[in-house]
Motif scaffolding. Structure first.
Motif, PDB file in Angstrom:
ATOM      1  N   UNK A   1      75.612  24.212  78.973  1.00 27.08           N
ATOM      2  CA  UNK A   1      76.164  25.512  78.616  1.00 27.08           C
ATOM      3  C   UNK A   1      75.542  26.085  77.351  1.00 27.08           C
ATOM      4  N   UNK A   2      75.348  25.256  76.324  1.00 22.82           N
ATOM      5  CA  UNK A   2      74.789  25.755  75.064  1.00 22.82           C
ATOM      6  C   UNK A   2      73.377  26.306  75.262  1.00 22.82           C
ATOM      7  N   UNK A   3      72.586  25.650  76.108  1.00 20.17           N
ATOM      8  CA  UNK A   3      71.224  26.117  76.392  1.00 20.17           C
ATOM      9  C   UNK A   3      71.257  27.423  77.152  1.00 20.17           C
ATOM     10  N   UNK A   4      72.126  27.517  78.131  1.00 17.84           N
ATOM     11  CA  UNK A   4      72.239  28.743  78.914  1.00 17.84           C
ATOM     12  C   UNK A   4      72.683  29.915  78.030  1.00 17.84           C
ATOM     13  N   UNK A   5      73.629  29.661  77.149  1.00 16.98           N
ATOM     14  CA  UNK A   5      74.109  30.722  76.252  1.00 16.98           C
ATOM     15  C   UNK A   5      72.982  31.230  75.352  1.00 16.98           C
ATOM     16  N   UNK A   6      72.172  30.319  74.853  1.00 15.78           N
ATOM     17  CA  UNK A   6      71.039  30.696  74.010  1.00 15.78           C
ATOM     18  C   UNK A   6      70.091  31.611  74.768  1.00 15.78           C
ATOM     19  N   UNK A   7      69.801  31.263  76.010  1.00 13.06           N
ATOM     20  CA  UNK A   7      68.879  32.062  76.823  1.00 13.06           C
ATOM     21  C   UNK A   7      69.480  33.425  77.146  1.00 13.06           C
TER      22      UNK A   7
ATOM     23  N   UNK B   1      71.549  35.137  75.361  1.00 15.04           N
ATOM     24  CA  UNK B   1      71.457  35.946  74.147  1.00 15.04           C
ATOM     25  C   UNK B   1      70.043  36.490  73.957  1.00 15.04           C
ATOM     26  N   UNK B   2      69.041  35.646  74.208  1.00 14.68           N
ATOM     27  CA  UNK B   2      67.639  36.083  74.094  1.00 14.68           C
ATOM     28  C   UNK B   2      67.319  37.170  75.108  1.00 14.68           C
ATOM     29  N   UNK B   3      67.728  36.960  76.343  1.00 18.03           N
ATOM     30  CA  UNK B   3      67.443  37.937  77.398  1.00 18.03           C
ATOM     31  C   UNK B   3      68.104  39.276  77.105  1.00 18.03           C
ATOM     32  N   UNK B   4      69.306  39.214  76.577  1.00 18.63           N
ATOM     33  CA  UNK B   4      70.022  40.452  76.253  1.00 18.63           C
ATOM     34  C   UNK B   4      69.253  41.307  75.254  1.00 18.63           C
ATOM     35  N   UNK B   5      68.541  40.654  74.346  1.00 27.04           N
ATOM     36  CA  UNK B   5      67.803  41.391  73.317  1.00 27.04           C
ATOM     37  C   UNK B   5      66.416  41.846  73.790  1.00 27.04           C
ATOM     38  N   UNK B   6      65.922  41.244  74.876  1.00 27.12           N
ATOM     39  CA  UNK B   6      64.565  41.539  75.322  1.00 27.12           C
ATOM     40  C   UNK B   6      64.490  42.466  76.539  1.00 27.12           C
ATOM     41  N   UNK B   7      65.501  42.438  77.369  1.00 25.96           N
ATOM     42  CA  UNK B   7      65.461  43.210  78.613  1.00 25.96           C
ATOM     43  C   UNK B   7      65.841  44.671  78.400  1.00 25.96           C
ATOM     44  N   UNK B   8      65.391  45.563  79.292  1.00 26.88           N
ATOM     45  CA  UNK B   8      65.859  46.956  79.239  1.00 26.88           C
ATOM     46  C   UNK B   8      67.383  47.008  79.358  1.00 26.88           C
ATOM     47  N   UNK B   9      67.988  48.044  78.802  1.00 22.22           N
ATOM     48  CA  UNK B   9      69.442  48.160  78.795  1.00 22.22           C
ATOM     49  C   UNK B   9      70.039  48.197  80.199  1.00 22.22           C
TER      50      UNK B   9
ATOM     51  N   UNK C   1      78.417  35.509  80.067  1.00 21.62           N
ATOM     52  CA  UNK C   1      78.343  36.947  79.801  1.00 21.62           C
ATOM     53  C   UNK C   1      78.795  37.279  78.387  1.00 21.62           C
ATOM     54  N   UNK C   2      79.644  36.431  77.818  1.00 20.82           N
ATOM     55  CA  UNK C   2      80.164  36.684  76.458  1.00 20.82           C
ATOM     56  C   UNK C   2      79.061  36.643  75.403  1.00 20.82           C
ATOM     57  N   UNK C   3      77.894  36.109  75.758  1.00 22.53           N
ATOM     58  CA  UNK C   3      76.776  36.033  74.816  1.00 22.53           C
ATOM     59  C   UNK C   3      75.935  37.300  74.815  1.00 22.53           C
ATOM     60  N   UNK C   4      76.333  38.274  75.608  1.00 20.94           N
ATOM     61  CA  UNK C   4      75.549  39.502  75.740  1.00 20.94           C
ATOM     62  C   UNK C   4      76.378  40.730  75.385  1.00 20.94           C
ATOM     63  N   UNK C   5      75.683  41.850  75.279  1.00 15.16           N
ATOM     64  CA  UNK C   5      76.355  43.147  75.105  1.00 15.16           C
ATOM     65  C   UNK C   5      76.360  43.922  76.412  1.00 15.16           C
ATOM     66  N   UNK C   6      76.219  43.201  77.522  1.00 14.09           N
ATOM     67  CA  UNK C   6      76.183  43.846  78.847  1.00 14.09           C
ATOM     68  C   UNK C   6      76.947  42.990  79.857  1.00 14.09           C
ATOM     69  N   UNK C   7      78.167  42.594  79.526  1.00 10.73           N
ATOM     70  CA  UNK C   7      78.917  41.672  80.381  1.00 10.73           C
ATOM     71  C   UNK C   7      79.136  42.220  81.789  1.00 10.73           C
ATOM     72  N   UNK C   8      79.150  43.544  81.940  1.00  8.99           N
ATOM     73  CA  UNK C   8      79.319  44.123  83.278  1.00  8.99           C
ATOM     74  C   UNK C   8      78.068  43.942  84.127  1.00  8.99           C
ATOM     75  N   UNK C   9      76.948  43.588  83.479  1.00 15.64           N
ATOM     76  CA  UNK C   9      75.672  43.431  84.176  1.00 15.64           C
ATOM     77  C   UNK C   9      75.237  41.968  84.255  1.00 15.64           C
ATOM     78  N   UNK C  10      76.198  41.063  84.101  1.00 18.82           N
ATOM     79  CA  UNK C  10      75.933  39.631  84.228  1.00 18.82           C
ATOM     80  C   UNK C  10      76.592  39.136  85.517  1.00 18.82           C
ATOM     81  N   UNK C  11      75.847  38.327  86.280  1.00 18.47           N
ATOM     82  CA  UNK C  11      76.316  37.927  87.604  1.00 18.47           C
ATOM     83  C   UNK C  11      75.792  36.520  87.909  1.00 18.47           C
ATOM     84  N   UNK C  12      76.500  35.822  88.764  1.00 17.69           N
ATOM     85  CA  UNK C  12      76.002  34.540  89.252  1.00 17.69           C
ATOM     86  C   UNK C  12      75.158  34.768  90.490  1.00 17.69           C
TER      87      UNK C  12
END
Length: 407
Positions: free
Chosen positions: A101-107, A109-117, A134-145
């Motif tokens: 989980x900790x590794x996934x959360x890190x990734x 967070x990184x993706x959230x800062x690098x990807x288009x909005x 999704x809690x690690x991002x500012x786009x929780x509505x755009x996070x999916x399994x």
């Protein structure tokens, strides 16, 4: 989120070049997408590219590459060690790193800062909470399994999991992306541990482990029983094949999130401590050093009934239906049939003899001392789910959506 149409997606990113990651990359490239594959080591990336080429060679020999060449498909794949500007035009990133989980959360967070909005972030996790990631991002509505099954190229099911904040638009986009890969998306409407297939199968491991602990049967006897009824691999050989460490991650996560009874058993922990992880280390439950382990198919036992595995799965599936995890009850069999070697599904047992099923579950709960096996009340009167009806409903719904788009 800004409106995102599948037709606009030309580039995707996959993070993690392991068994699942490189399979997802190959699948995307085969279906015309430009794919960035990221990992932390050039050797890992090189090995992934080699395995993709080997897989494409097999597809070519079988005449399944259509009009494309291997080099054309490989030309769509770009290996990267860092993000730089590679994600600027990616509208979808799929995380496929180990179940930590900790590794996934890190990734995330990184993706959230690098990807288009407007981009969507998906995870290929087989168990873990979409909402928590999704809690690690500012786009929780755009996070999916987006849970693929191994081998990715062959298995048709992709579970599309809705987190607590995942929007309907994100779910629909991800389903359409799965269709563009010629796969069958099965929506999972609630963020439950294990989703559908892995959750339904989880009590089976509890039963198998108890059978070993109580010395009712040996590993090879149980596997021989399954091979005798037509399964390509027995459950313990399969556990070795996937990796005992992978199994442990999932089992201990279920123990934490569902019930302590799911915890990995002592014998698994002892093998892992000894560095015996299964096929990947040549030793696990079996010896893989000379290839696939020998299992004496004549050494079966009547003390273990392989059907019991399916009985506990039916009970777990009933829990998911009662909780509203699936859109159509038959989605569970549909997912299992297209994600595992079980082409018959599990709900035929309800047609066969519901009273026996319930009585046997009570017996197993008492005999093994496992509350998870206790049949739920909902199971007594539950209508028998149909994978065929669920598939027809999905096809009808998809046709209606296509017709609406034309208007």
């Amino acid at each position: 989120m800004p409106s995102l149409r599948i037709e606009e997606v030309k580039e995707v990113a996959v993070i993690g070049a392991g068994d699942m990651g490189h399979g997802i990359v190959e699948l995307c490239a085969l279906n015309g997408y430009k794919v960035y594959l990221k990992d932390i080591d050039q050797k890992i990336l090189g090995k992934a590219k080699k395995r993709i080429r080997e897989s494409l060679n097999i597809l070519e020999r079988k005449g399944k590459l259509k009009d494309e060449t291997i080099e054309t498909v490989l030309g769509r794949i770009f290996l990267i060690l860092d993000y730089e500007h590679s994600l600027e035009n990616c509208q979808l990133a799929i995380e496929a790193v180990p179940e930590i989980m900790s590794l996934k959360k890190k990734i995330f967070s990184e993706l959230d800062s690098k990807l288009p909005k407007s981009a969507i972030i998906a995870t290929n996790t087989s168990n873990m909470s979409i909402t928590e990631l999704a809690s690690q991002t500012n786009r929780s509505s755009q996070v999916v399994g987006m849970h693929f099954f191994n081998p990715v190229i062959l298995m048709k099911t992709i579970e599309i999991i809705k987190g607590s904040n995942t929007s309907d638009e994100t779910m629909k986009f991800t389903e359409n992306f799965a269709y563009s890969l010629n796969k069958l998306p099965i929506p999972v409407l609630k963020d439950v541990p294990g989703f559908i297939v892995n959750r339904v199968q989880a009590p089976s491991s509890v039963l198998l482990n108890k059978t070993i602990e109580k010395k009712i049967a040996t590993f090879s006897q149980i596997d021989a029983n399954f091979r005798k009824i037509g399964q390509p691999m027995g459950p313990f050989e399969l556990m070795d094949y996937v990796g005992l460490d992978i199994y442990k991650h999932g089992a201990d996560y279920f123990a934490q999130k569902i019930h302590p009874e799911f915890k990995s058993p002592k014998w698994v922990n002892e093998l892992i401590t000894a560095g015996k992880l299964g096929k990947k280390t040549n030793h696990g439950i079996y010896d893989w050093s000379s290839g696939r382990p020998f299992i004496d198919l004549d050494d079966t036992t009547e003390k273990f009934d392989a059907k019991d595995i399916l009985l506990v799965q039916v009970n777990e599936a009933a829990k998911l239906i009662e909780q509203g995890v699936v859109e159509y009850p038959g989605d569970i069999d549909l997912a299992i049939q297209n994600a595992t070697g079980n082409v018959s599904g599990i709900f035929w047992l309800l047609k066969d003899d519901r009273e026996y099923l319930i009585n046997r579950l009570n017996f197993l709960a008492n005999e093994m001392g496992i509350d998870t096996f206790r049949p739920i009340d909902f199971l007594k009167d539950m209508a028998i789910p149909s994978a065929r009806k669920a598939l027809k409903a999905r096809k009808r719904k998809r046709k209606e959506e296509k017709d609406k788009k034309k208007l």
